[in-house]
Enzyme design. Structure first.
Site, PDB file in Angstrom:
ATOM      1  CE1 TYR A 334     -17.669  -9.062 -10.197  1.00  0.00           C
ATOM      2  CE2 TYR A 334     -18.078  -9.276 -12.276  1.00  0.00           C
ATOM      3  CZ  TYR A 334     -17.517  -9.074 -11.868  1.00  0.00           C
ATOM      4  OH  TYR A 334     -15.698  -9.571 -12.670  1.00  0.00           O
ATOM      5  CB  CYS A 335     -18.683  -5.287  -7.970  1.00  0.00           C
ATOM      6  SG  CYS A 335     -17.281  -4.749  -7.592  1.00  0.00           S
ATOM      7  CB  ILE A 336     -20.193  -0.798  -6.244  1.00  0.00           C
ATOM      8  CG1 ILE A 336     -20.899  -0.253  -6.033  1.00  0.00           C
ATOM      9  CG2 ILE A 336     -20.458  -1.192  -7.834  1.00  0.00           C
ATOM     10  CD1 ILE A 336     -20.762   0.552  -5.671  1.00  0.00           C
ATOM     11  N   GLY A 338     -23.571  -5.802  -5.581  1.00  0.00           N
ATOM     12  CA  GLY A 338     -24.052  -7.044  -4.814  1.00  0.00           C
ATOM     13  C   GLY A 338     -23.712  -5.937  -3.781  1.00  0.00           C
ATOM     14  CG  PHE A 362     -20.387 -13.294  -9.545  1.00  0.00           C
ATOM     15  CD1 PHE A 362     -21.659 -14.236  -8.891  1.00  0.00           C
ATOM     16  CD2 PHE A 362     -20.932 -13.323 -10.884  1.00  0.00           C
ATOM     17  CE1 PHE A 362     -21.867 -14.649  -9.736  1.00  0.00           C
ATOM     18  CE2 PHE A 362     -21.812 -13.403 -11.634  1.00  0.00           C
ATOM     19  CZ  PHE A 362     -22.013 -14.275 -11.316  1.00  0.00           C
TER      20      PHE A 362
END
Length: 601
Positions: A334-336, A338, A362
C-alpha cells in the site's frame, strides 16, 4: 413586580458570577498558553516554505510581463479595479439610501461561505465579494505570467493559493458570522472553550499549532480500533508480524501478507469491524498476515531502503513461508510500501527468488515522472532542508509530513477544523479515520532522503535503476501476476501516474482497477456500504486518458472483483491455520506493541 425584580437580580448575579468564572479561566488559560508556546522548538526555515528564489522568479516574471506586455497587465488591473469599484459604489449607494440589502452578487459559490449572512448581510457580503474578487485577480495574474517553466508555474500557483486561502475572511473572528453568532448565543462561552481547545492543542504538540482533528480520548488502538483477533508471531527491530485468527473452518492454501505504508500505521485497514479490509479478507477464507512497522527514533538513523527491503520485506516473506510451510505467498503493498514491494520484487527476480506468487498494489507510485500535487514539495529547496534535518537528528519527524499532506487540503484539514475548534469552541469529533490520521509516525532520515532523491526526484526505479542491496532495481523486472488499484481523486498518488508505473512492469498478467474517491476512501471501501464504484479496462497499452475513456463502470466496491482474482491464485482449501499451531512462539495479542508507540515532536 417584586418577584420579577428578584428574578432579574438573581439572573444578573448569575451572569456576573459566570463572567467572573470566565475571567479566572481566561487568566489560567493565558498562562498555560504562554507556557505551551515556550516549548516550541525552532523549525528550519527550509522546512517552512519554498526558497526565496521561487518568489524572486515570480516577481521577475511579473516585471518582465509589465515591460514586454504592458497592455495585458493594464487590462488585468483595469478589470480588477473596475469590478472592485463598481461593487463598492453599488454597496455605498444602497447604504446611503437606507437600503440594507447587498448589491448583486455574481461571485462563484464557495462552501466556505455557507452562512446565509454572507448573502443577506451587507457587511459580510461586501467582505465576501471583495475577497473573491481579489482572489480571482491574483489567480489570473499568476496564471497569465510568461517566462516560467511548467514546474515553476505549478509551484507558484500552489503557494499563491495557500496565501489566498489563508486570508479568507472566514479564518478571522471579526469577519466570521458563524463564530460571532456562536459567541453571542453562548454569552462568550464558545470563545472560552475555543481558547481551551487552542491551549490543549499547543500543549499536545509542544507549542506547534496543529489542530487535533479527532477526540483523542474516544479511541484506543486494540480496544475500539484495530480489534481483529490475531497474534504477534515474529518481531525484529523493523516490524512486528501479526497473524490473524481464522473466521472460517477452511482457508486457501496460499497465505496473504499485507505491507502497509510505514508513513502511517497499519490499522487504517482495520479501523472497525464494518470497514475492516483485514477482517473482510479473513472472512473470505484466507490466512492473513500484516506487517506492523516500528515507529522509529534517533536510534534508526542508520536505516535506509536496504534495511526496509532486507530486514522488512524479505524477512517478513520468509517468516510467513516458514510459519505456513508454503513455498510461495501472495503479497499486498500500500502506497510507499507498494513502491518498496516493486523494488523488492525486482531484487528477488535478480536473486532467482520465486517466493511471491502474486502481488497487489494499492495506490502505488513507481513512475515518478509526474509527481502530482505533492510535487510542489519535492524541489531541492524542501528536500535540501529535509536532508540537513536528517543529518542533524537522524530522523524525518512526523510534523513535517503531516504538515505537507495537510496543506494539500488546507481548507479541509487546517482552516475548517481550526474554525470549529478555536472560534466556535466545538470539541473535536469522535471520528476514527481522523484519529488514525493524527496518530503519526516518524521516519528514519536516511530512508526518507533516499526515497525523496532516488525515487521522487530522479525517478530511478522507472529509468536508470534504483540502488538497493548492492544492485539496481528496475521496474521492468516486476514480472509476477499483479493487480493494481488506483484512486480517482487521489492527491498523494495520482491514479494516472500509478497506471503508468503498472504499464512499465514486466508482468504479462496485469490488471488495473480505478476506484472512485481518494487515497484512503477509495481503498477502505467495503462492499456493504455500496458507496464508491470502480472502473475496469483490460487494455493497458492505452494512455491513461484513453484507458479511462474506454473503461467500464461498475457499481460498488472493487473488493469482490479483487478477491475473485486472488482466489484463482491461492490454491485449494485446507483446514484453517491458527496462530501458534506451527510451533512458532506467540509474542502477544494483536495489534501488538509497535503500533502503540507515539511519534516524537
Amino acid at each position: 413586580m417584586a418577584r420579577d425584580g428578584e428574578v432579574k437580580a438573581q439572573e444578573k448575579q448569575q451572569d456576573l458570577e459566570k463572567l467572573q468564572e470566565n475571567i479566572v479561566k481566561i487568566e489560567e488559560l493565558s498562562a498555560r498558553l504562554v507556557a505551551a508556546l515556550a516549548e516550541k522548538k525552532p523549525v528550519p526555515p527550509a522546512l517552512q516554505g519554498p526558497s526565496q528564489e521561487l518568489f524572486l522568479k515570480a516577481a521577475s516574471a511579473y516585471m518582465a510581463e509589465m515591460m514586454n506586455n504592458p497592455a495585458r497587465v493594464i487590462e488585468h488591473q483595469v478589470s480588477h479595479w473596475g469590478k472592485t469599484l463598481k461593487h463598492y459604489v453599488e454597496a455605498q449607494n444602497r447604504l446611503s439610501h437606507g437600503d440594507l440589502t447587498p448589491p448583486p452578487d455574481e461571485t462563484p459559490k464557495d462552501r466556505r461561505f455557507q452562512n446565509p449572512l454572507w448573502e443577506t448581510n451587507p457587511y459580510f457580503n461586501f467582505l465576501k465579494q471583495q475577497y473573491l474578487l481579489n482572489a480571482e485577480a491574483i489567480e489570473t495574474a499568476v496564471s497569465d505570467m510568461e517566462g516560467l517553466d511548467e514546474r515553476e508555474r505549478k509551484r507558484i500557483d500552489y503557494f499563491t493559493r495557500q496565501i489566498v486561502d489563508m486570508m479568507s475572511p472566514t479564518n478571522f473572528l471579526a469577519t466570521n458570522p458563524d463564530a460571532l453568532q456562536q459567541a453571542v448565543e453562548t454569552d462568550g462561552e464558545s470563545l472560552v472553550k475555543g481558547l481551551e481547545n487552542l491551549v490543549r492543542d499547543l500543549e499536545d504538540h509542544h507549542g506547534e499549532m496543529i489542530v487535533n482533528l479527532a477526540d483523542k480520548e474516544a479511541f484506543e488502538v486494540g480496544e475500539n480500533l484495530g480489534t481483529s483477533k490475531g497474534s504477534v508471531v515474529f518481531r525484529n527491530r523493523m516490524f512486528e508480524l501479526i497473524q490473524y485468527a481464522p473466521l472460517t473452518d477452511e482457508v486457501h492454501k496460499t497465505p496473504l501478507l499485507i505491507f502497509p505504508p510505514w508513513i502511517n500505521k497499519f490499522y487504517i485497514l482495520d479501523l472497525r469491524e464494518q470497514n475492516s479490509l483485514i477482517k473482510w479478507i479473513v472472512e473470505q477464507g484466507y490466512t492473513v498476515f500484516v506487517v506492523s512497522w516500528v515507529n522509529p527514533n534517533e536510534g534508526y538513523a542508520d536505516v535506509g531502503m536496504d534495511e526496509y527491503v532486507e530486514e522488512g520485506f524479505l524477512t517478513a516473506i520468509e517468516q510467513v513461508k516458514q510459519i505456513t510451510a508454503e513455498p510461495k505467498i501472495n503479497v499486498i503493498g500500500y502506497c510507499i510500501a507498494g513502491t518498496t514491494l516493486a523494488i523488492t520484487l525486482s531484487l528477488m527476480k535478480q536473486r532467482k527468488d520465486k517466493s511471491v506468487k502474486s502481488a497487489t498494489f494499492f495506490t502505488t507510485l513507481t513512475d515518478f515522472s509526474d509527481q502530482g500535487e505533492v510535487g510542489v514539495f519535492l524541489d531541492d529547496d524542501f528536500v535540501d532542508g529535509i536532508e540537513e534535518e536528517a543529518k542533524r537528528t537522524g530522523m524525518m519527524k512526523s510534523l513535517y509530513m503531516n504538515r505537507t499532506f495537510s496543506y494539500l487540503r488546507a481548507n479541509d484539514l487546517i482552516y475548517r477544523p481550526a474554525i470549529r475548534s478555536y472560534m466556535m469552541g466545538e470539541a473535536p469529533p469522535a471520528f476514527d479515520l481522523l484519529y488514525w490520521n493524527g496518530d503519526a509516525t516518524d521516519l528514519p532520515g536516511k530512508m526518507a532522503v533516499q526515497y525523496l532523491r532516488g525515487l521522487c526526484q530522479r525517478d530511478e526505479l522507472a529509468t536508470t535503476g534504483f540502488p538497493v542491496c548492492g544492485t539496481k532495481a528496475h521496474l521492468s523486472e516486476v514480472d509476477v501476476p499483479l493487480f493494481a488499484i488506483g484512486c480517482e481523486t487521489d492527491h498523494i498518488a495520482a491514479w494516472d501516474s500509478s497506471y503508468n508505473g503498472v504499464r512499465q512492469m514486466g508482468s504479462k498478467n496485469k490488471t488495473f482497477v480505478l476506484s472512485e474517491s481518494g487515497h484512503i476512501a477509495g481503498i477502505v471501501n467495503p462492499p456493504s456500504k455500496k458507496k464508491y464504484g470502480h472502473y475496469t479496462n483490460p487494455d493497458l497499452t492505452l494512455s491513461p486518458e484513453d484507458w479511462r475513456e474506454g473503461a467500464d463502470f461498475h457499481e460498488g466496491s472493487w473488493w469482490p472483483r479483487w478477491e475473485k482474482w486472488l482466489r484463482a491464485r491461492s490454491g485449494k482449501k485446507i483446514p484453517a491455520r491458527v496462530p501458534g499451531d506451527s510451533g512458532v512462539d506467540i509474542l502477544g495479542p494483536a495489534p501488538g506493541n509497535y503500533v502503540k508507540a507515539k511519534a516524537t515532536l
